[in-house]
Design an enzyme around this catalytic site. Structure first.
Site, PDB file in Angstrom:
ATOM      1  N   GLU A   1       0.827  -1.213   0.000  1.00 21.93           N
ATOM      2  CA  GLU A   1       0.000   0.000   0.000  1.00 21.93           C
ATOM      3  C   GLU A   1       0.862   1.265   0.000  1.00 21.93           C
ATOM      4  OE1 GLU A   1      -2.881  -0.603  -0.689  1.00 21.93           O
ATOM      5  OE2 GLU A   1      -3.634  -2.363   0.363  1.00 21.93           O
TER       6      GLU A   1
ATOM      7  N   HIS B   1      -2.683   2.350   8.364  1.00 19.48           N
ATOM      8  CA  HIS B   1      -3.788   1.559   7.813  1.00 19.48           C
ATOM      9  C   HIS B   1      -3.943   0.287   8.628  1.00 19.48           C
ATOM     10  CE1 HIS B   1      -6.231  -0.820   5.123  1.00 19.48           C
ATOM     11  NE2 HIS B   1      -5.245  -1.666   4.895  1.00 19.48           N
TER      12      HIS B   1
ATOM     13  N   HIS C   1      -7.220  -2.996   9.915  1.00 19.06           N
ATOM     14  CA  HIS C   1      -8.489  -3.667   9.630  1.00 19.06           C
ATOM     15  C   HIS C   1      -9.318  -3.842  10.909  1.00 19.06           C
ATOM     16  CE1 HIS C   1      -5.984  -5.896   6.271  1.00 19.06           C
ATOM     17  NE2 HIS C   1      -6.184  -4.621   5.964  1.00 19.06           N
TER      18      HIS C   1
ATOM     19  N   GLU D   1     -17.292  12.090  22.745  1.00 19.94           N
ATOM     20  CA  GLU D   1     -16.001  12.683  22.369  1.00 19.94           C
ATOM     21  C   GLU D   1     -15.665  12.582  20.876  1.00 19.94           C
ATOM     22  OE1 GLU D   1     -12.984  12.698  25.256  1.00 19.94           O
ATOM     23  OE2 GLU D   1     -14.615  13.722  26.285  1.00 19.94           O
TER      24      GLU D   1
ATOM     25  N   HIS E   1     -12.901  -3.391   3.837  1.00 19.18           N
ATOM     26  CA  HIS E   1     -11.464  -3.633   3.939  1.00 19.18           C
ATOM     27  C   HIS E   1     -10.880  -3.105   5.260  1.00 19.18           C
ATOM     28  CE1 HIS E   1      -7.279  -3.850   1.904  1.00 19.18           C
ATOM     29  NE2 HIS E   1      -7.105  -3.550   3.168  1.00 19.18           N
TER      30      HIS E   1
END
Ligand code: 13P
Ligand code: ZN
Length: 269
Positions: free
Chosen positions: A115, A138, A140, A168, A209
């Protein structure tokens, strides 16, 4: 030359990947992180001599000469603490970002995350709005991911639901959450689409994803994802139940005043 394993940025990266794994956000090789480093700081630890040169497959002239600590492709976050030099790498972008010189790491012959386009293009986008941005992350997380199967993917609707789940949320991510439809991962196309979304929010959901977060340091970026993920968890606990109470837009405006933040334009009544 100081020992790279004692560098604060490396210690923080090891701690963060370990913590993310412990949160269940990074099964197997899931997830990746890139951290923009300061050249003067890195040169206290490294001779800055390239070990190998890697093709990036994209151009990013804005990042020419910039140095990043990046997780390796196919590597498991749970293993980073035991073998940082195998699972992480330090690269310097050159030739308009088309190439990356490996300065340290990926010691088993590996390379940066698949990525990398989404990371580097997101750095360009975030630095454009916030010169302090250093991190793209990144992962999952299960609840945010699950939410993309059952919730409207409209960004305003998605953001408003998350804001309503914990008091919050509006304070932590007033810019909201942008959402991409399912796209093929690891491509320049999803990289470009992610970067575009990063221009207006620090969180970008990849439907079915995972999520991308951006921030000034690893702690802040982790906290951003953690807060959105907690909100998604609460949503999944209540989505099937009759809604009796919520946080009203009027109450959101009180939060804006109290914490000196402004919710995304047009998102609150
Ligand atoms: P990498 O192992 O290449 O970092 O890929 C993991 C991932 O989460 C892909 O989206
Ligand atoms: Zn992923």
């Amino acid at each position: 030359m100081k020992d790279i394993l004692s560098a604060p940025f490396l210690i923080e990266m090891v701690r963060t990947t370990t913590n993310m794994y412990a949160h269940g956000w990074d099964e197997r090789n899931g997830g990746n992180i890139s951290l923009l480093l300061d050249e003067a700081e890195v040169s206290e630890y490294l001779a800055m001599q390239p070990l190998r040169t890697l093709e990036t497959g994209f151009t990013a002239p804005e990042l020419d000469g910039k140095i990043f600590l990046v997780t390796g492709t196919g590597k498991y976050f749970k293993n980073v603490q035991y073998a940082p030099e195998v699972n992480l790498g330090i690269v310097r972008l050159i030739e308009n970002g088309t190439k990356a010189e490996l300065l340290w790491g990926y010691s088993d012959g590996g390379k940066f995350t698949s990525e990398f386009p989404a990371h580097m293009m997101s750095h360009v986008a975030r630095l454009g709005v916030d010169p302090e941005n250093r991190v793209v992350m990144h992962c999952h997380p299960a609840n945010l991911l699950a939410m993309t199967y059952v919730h409207d993917l409209d960004e305003k609707a998605f953001t408003r639901t998350l804001w309503q789940m914990c008091t919050e949320c509006l304070v932590v991510f007033p810019d909201g959450v942008n959402v991409l439809p399912w796209m093929l991962c690891g491509t320049n196309e999803i990289g470009e689409a992610t970067a575009k979304k990063m221009e207006t929010a620090r969180l970008v959901v990849w439907s079915q994803h995972g999520i991308y977060g951006a921030g000034k340091d690893l702690d802040e970026t982790f906290g951003l994802i953690e807060t959105a993920e907690k909100a998604a968890e609460i949503y999944l606990k209540i989505a099937h139940l009759p809604l009796v109470n919520t946080i009203t837009d009027e109450q959101m405006h009180l939060l804006e005043q109290r914490f000196g933040v402004k919710g995304r334009e047009g998102y609150l009544a």
